[in-house]
Design a protein around this motif. Structure first.
Motif, PDB file in Angstrom:
ATOM      1  N   ASN A   1      69.729  34.804 -53.468  1.00 16.91           N
ATOM      2  CA  ASN A   1      70.810  33.746 -53.607  1.00 16.91           C
ATOM      3  C   ASN A   1      71.294  33.570 -54.900  1.00 16.91           C
ATOM      4  O   ASN A   1      70.805  34.247 -55.867  1.00 16.91           O
ATOM      5  CB  ASN A   1      69.860  32.676 -53.296  1.00 16.91           C
ATOM      6  CG  ASN A   1      69.810  32.395 -51.815  1.00 16.91           C
ATOM      7  OD1 ASN A   1      68.788  32.930 -51.226  1.00 16.91           O
ATOM      8  ND2 ASN A   1      70.537  31.307 -51.358  1.00 16.91           N
TER       9      ASN A   1
ATOM     10  N   HIS B   1      75.025  23.013 -47.438  1.00 18.89           N
ATOM     11  CA  HIS B   1      74.093  22.855 -46.086  1.00 18.89           C
ATOM     12  C   HIS B   1      72.788  23.104 -46.173  1.00 18.89           C
ATOM     13  O   HIS B   1      72.404  23.023 -47.231  1.00 18.89           O
ATOM     14  CB  HIS B   1      74.855  24.177 -45.185  1.00 18.89           C
ATOM     15  CG  HIS B   1      74.215  25.573 -45.595  1.00 18.89           C
ATOM     16  ND1 HIS B   1      74.795  25.958 -46.793  1.00 18.89           N
ATOM     17  CD2 HIS B   1      73.618  26.261 -44.819  1.00 18.89           C
ATOM     18  CE1 HIS B   1      74.067  27.322 -46.845  1.00 18.89           C
ATOM     19  NE2 HIS B   1      73.366  27.431 -45.665  1.00 18.89           N
TER      20      HIS B   1
ATOM     21  N   ASP C   1      67.062  27.922 -48.268  1.00 18.69           N
ATOM     22  CA  ASP C   1      67.414  28.813 -49.680  1.00 18.69           C
ATOM     23  C   ASP C   1      68.409  28.088 -50.369  1.00 18.69           C
ATOM     24  O   ASP C   1      69.026  28.715 -51.359  1.00 18.69           O
ATOM     25  CB  ASP C   1      67.715  30.194 -49.176  1.00 18.69           C
ATOM     26  CG  ASP C   1      68.830  30.421 -48.165  1.00 18.69           C
ATOM     27  OD1 ASP C   1      69.050  29.435 -47.288  1.00 18.69           O
ATOM     28  OD2 ASP C   1      69.659  31.080 -48.292  1.00 18.69           O
ATOM     29  N   HIS C   2      69.086  27.072 -49.760  1.00 21.50           N
ATOM     30  CA  HIS C   2      70.040  26.329 -50.594  1.00 21.50           C
ATOM     31  C   HIS C   2      69.671  24.984 -51.074  1.00 21.50           C
ATOM     32  O   HIS C   2      70.263  24.557 -52.076  1.00 21.50           O
ATOM     33  CB  HIS C   2      71.407  26.215 -49.731  1.00 21.50           C
ATOM     34  CG  HIS C   2      72.078  27.506 -49.514  1.00 21.50           C
ATOM     35  ND1 HIS C   2      73.060  28.094 -50.034  1.00 21.50           N
ATOM     36  CD2 HIS C   2      71.531  28.569 -48.497  1.00 21.50           C
ATOM     37  CE1 HIS C   2      73.443  29.370 -49.683  1.00 21.50           C
ATOM     38  NE2 HIS C   2      72.305  29.486 -48.714  1.00 21.50           N
TER      39      HIS C   2
ATOM     40  N   ASP D   1      77.299  29.469 -47.424  1.00 21.01           N
ATOM     41  CA  ASP D   1      77.126  30.555 -46.702  1.00 21.01           C
ATOM     42  C   ASP D   1      78.252  30.602 -45.735  1.00 21.01           C
ATOM     43  O   ASP D   1      78.250  31.214 -44.706  1.00 21.01           O
ATOM     44  CB  ASP D   1      75.906  30.512 -45.996  1.00 21.01           C
ATOM     45  CG  ASP D   1      74.674  31.048 -46.832  1.00 21.01           C
ATOM     46  OD1 ASP D   1      74.771  31.173 -47.939  1.00 21.01           O
ATOM     47  OD2 ASP D   1      73.407  30.716 -46.357  1.00 21.01           O
TER      48      ASP D   1
ATOM     49  N   HIS E   1      75.250  33.943 -51.790  1.00 12.88           N
ATOM     50  CA  HIS E   1      74.475  35.244 -51.926  1.00 12.88           C
ATOM     51  C   HIS E   1      74.973  36.564 -52.254  1.00 12.88           C
ATOM     52  O   HIS E   1      76.392  36.614 -52.229  1.00 12.88           O
ATOM     53  CB  HIS E   1      74.069  35.514 -50.290  1.00 12.88           C
ATOM     54  CG  HIS E   1      73.144  34.812 -49.543  1.00 12.88           C
ATOM     55  ND1 HIS E   1      71.534  34.964 -49.731  1.00 12.88           N
ATOM     56  CD2 HIS E   1      73.195  33.549 -49.143  1.00 12.88           C
ATOM     57  CE1 HIS E   1      71.117  33.808 -49.098  1.00 12.88           C
ATOM     58  NE2 HIS E   1      72.016  32.937 -48.683  1.00 12.88           N
TER      59      HIS E   1
END
Ligand code: ZN
Ligand code: FE
Length: 254
Positions: free
Chosen positions: A12, A53, A57-58, A128, A166
């Motif tokens: 990321n 979003h 992982d964000h 993403d 990413h």
């Protein structure tokens, strides 16, 4: 505004934006530690967190940053992001005083249904949705929704820096070159990416105009992509071509 990608988790990027007075914003902090280190090393004060979003992982580091730095967390209107302090919607302008900045919010359903991007200050903070040489997987939206989201992005100024979530560019380049082996701009970009990654440097941000020249998912109307689609039996309309590209990429791997 300074624009810095902070590597986080496996692949990321958390985007750190700051002015010359030490005021900083971070986008999509999947974890807090890389942000804390960068703030400390660069002597910056965190002023706000922006989220694109709901994927962990964000957002995984956002609650800790919100509580430790007492900053607002801007996010799309989605109950799966319960750590937000402020909701932002399509068409809204997000204005900050410190750092002095404004971003327009654009809804981009596709990767997820509530995904948004922030555009302004010369950057596109796109999570993403758009990657360099690729795009996000369709977890919640349809090909038609994602294509229309990407078309809204494609209409932005060409010198906009695409700040994506990413480091997927090298793998994306391999797929893109199977689609458009004769695209010279793509070959040059793939060489540049290989050089940057060999030096352990980020391959992003790239300009939107570079993506328009190289990224097959922004090129469904190009001769090269149309030719690939003919050979792969896709119906001759833009959504069908986009859907065929996206499923081929899913089968291709990362
Ligand atoms: Zn995601
Ligand atoms: Fe992600």
């Amino acid at each position: 505004m300074h624009v810095v990608p902070l590597p986080a988790l496996a692949d990321n990027y958390i985007w750190l934006l700051h002015d010359d007075e030490g005021n900083a914003v971070v986008v999509d902090p999947g974890e807090a530690a890389p942000v804390e280190s960068a703030l400390c090393a660069r002597k910056l004060t965190l002023r706000a967190v922006l989220l694109t979003h709901h994927h962990l992982d964000h957002i995984g580091g956002a609650a800790r940053l919100r509580d430790d730095h007492r900053v607002p967390v801007y996010a799309p209107n989605d109950e799966r992001i319960d750590i937000a302090t402020h909701r932002v919607n399509d068409g809204q302008t997000l204005r900050l005083e410190k750092p002095s900045a404004q971003w327009q919010v654009i809804a981009v359903p596709g990767h997820t249904l509530s995904h948004i991007v922030y555009v302004g200050e010369g950057v596109l903070l796109c999570g993403d949705t758009l990657f360099s040489l690729g795009c996000g997987r369709l977890f919640e939206g349809s090909p038609a929704q994602m294509l229309s989201s990407l078309q809204r992005i494609a209409a932005l100024p060409g010198d906009t820096l695409v700040c994506c979530g990413h480091e997927y560019t090298a793998a994306n380049a391999r797929f893109a070159q199977t689609v458009e082996p004769d695209n010279l701009a793509l070959q040059q970009r793939a060489d540049e990416v290989a050089r940057l990654r060999a030096e352990h440097r980020p391959s992003v941000p790239a300009t939107l105009s570079s993506e328009l020249a190289c990224n097959p998912f922004l090129r469904v109307d190009s001769a090269g992509v149309m030719d690939w689609c003919r050979r792969h039996g896709a119906a001759n309309d833009p959504v069908a071509r986009f859907a065929a590209l996206r499923s081929a990429k899913d089968a291709f791997g990362a």
